[in-house]
Scaffold this active site. Structure first.
Site, PDB file in Angstrom:
ATOM      1  CG  HIS A  49     118.185  25.933 136.888  1.00  0.00           C
ATOM      2  ND1 HIS A  49     117.239  26.412 137.760  1.00  0.00           N
ATOM      3  CD2 HIS A  49     118.346  26.889 135.940  1.00  0.00           C
ATOM      4  CE1 HIS A  49     116.836  27.608 137.361  1.00  0.00           C
ATOM      5  NE2 HIS A  49     117.498  27.920 136.267  1.00  0.00           N
ATOM      6  CD  GLN A 151     122.116  31.997 131.606  1.00  0.00           C
ATOM      7  OE1 GLN A 151     122.742  31.265 132.355  1.00  0.00           O
ATOM      8  NE2 GLN A 151     120.836  31.819 131.335  1.00  0.00           N
ATOM      9  CD  GLU A 153     118.614  33.966 132.809  1.00  0.00           C
ATOM     10  OE1 GLU A 153     118.111  32.897 132.421  1.00  0.00           O
ATOM     11  OE2 GLU A 153     119.587  34.001 133.583  1.00  0.00           O
ATOM     12  CB  ALA A 178     113.393  28.512 130.477  1.00  0.00           C
ATOM     13  CG  ASP A 179     114.703  32.083 133.920  1.00  0.00           C
ATOM     14  OD1 ASP A 179     113.845  31.977 134.813  1.00  0.00           O
ATOM     15  OD2 ASP A 179     115.749  31.434 133.914  1.00  0.00           O
TER      16      ASP A 179
END
Length: 267
Positions: A49, A151, A153, A178-179
């Protein structure tokens, strides 16, 4: 093993020690070095990101190398060519985003291993990782020093968590709040009770499987909660968010109507 290949972050995970980290999104070696002198156990250099190039990642690895803080690289994706590049520039610990299935996890493991154990391209003689060929028997030793984190997610990843945990070569699983909250129908709301329940259950499942469990929590109370649930590598802030908050807080001291600290949300 050659001392240059030691990975203190991985060794501490093996021992079950808690390690507190910081997310680096500022993309500069200068800021990375400042963070490295603060005493965090690990620093996530973000290529997903944050607008980091391979050269940016390289310079940040160089900047933190003299210090005790251990770098973790998150590439934008877990593709074989990109993994090859970040390993060659000297990354020893990788956090691979968006791993939804055991097959994806196996492909990522394969991308980090030289033949015959995997598909990593051979270029040690021109790679910082092998000190440009000066580490003898680098290819025979390097697997033991690599630390691979993935991750989880998404709802799909949660459904496949047990199978992902069974993949040999995965050292830890990181819950992406978040995801994950968005995938579960609660965008930007990792604090929702259902999301919290799933995060707790997932952390406990990861640790029960003998793997390290990780999390990023920008709110201190959430970080403490994850540690209480058993997470043992937890990032407790993002450098750009902390910088932005400090700027706002300082300005609010001198200008009426200006907002104070704003750190909130899932990420």
């Amino acid at each position: 093993m050659n001392a240059l290949l030691s990975n203190p972050f991985k060794e501490r995970l093996r021992k079950g020690e808690v390690q507190i980290g910081l997310w680096l999104s500022s993309t500069t070696a200068y800021m990375a070095e400042i963070a490295a002198t603060s005493g965090y156990d690990w620093l996530l250099i973000d290529g997903e990101h944050a607008p980091n190039t391979i050269q940016d990642l390289y310079h940040q690895l160089q900047a933190v190398a003299p210090y005790a803080s251990q770098p973790v690289i998150r590439p934008v994706e877990g593709s074989k060519p990109l993994i090859k590049q970040v390993l060659d520039i000297g990354a020893q610990t990788l956090l691979i985003p968006m791993v939804d299935t055991a097959e994806q996890a196996r492909q990522v493991v394969s991308a980090t291993r030289y033949p015959p154990y995997g598909e990593r391209g051979v270029g040690a003689s021109v790679a910082r990782a092998a000190r440009w060929g000066r580490i003898e028997n680098y290819m025979a030793q390097v697997n033991d020093s690599l630390c691979l984190l993935v991750q989880v997610e998404s709802k799909t990843a949660l459904d496949n968590l047990d199978e992902i945990l069974d993949v040999e070569g995965i050292d830890g699983v990181f819950i992406g709040p978040a995801d994950l909250s968005a995938s579960l129908g609660y965008p930007d709301n990792a604090g929702h009770p259902e999301v919290q329940r799933i995060i707790e259950t997932s952390i406990r499942r990861i640790r029960a499987a003998g793997k390290a469990a990780g999390f990023l929590a920008v709110a201190p109370d959430m970080a403490q909660q994850c540690l209480a649930w058993g997470a043992n590598f937890v990032a407790v802030g993002v450098d750009t968010m902390l910088y932005s908050d400090a700027l706002d807080q300082r300005l609010a001291m001198f200008k009426s109507g200006k907002n104070g600290p704003r750190i909130k949300g899932s990420y």
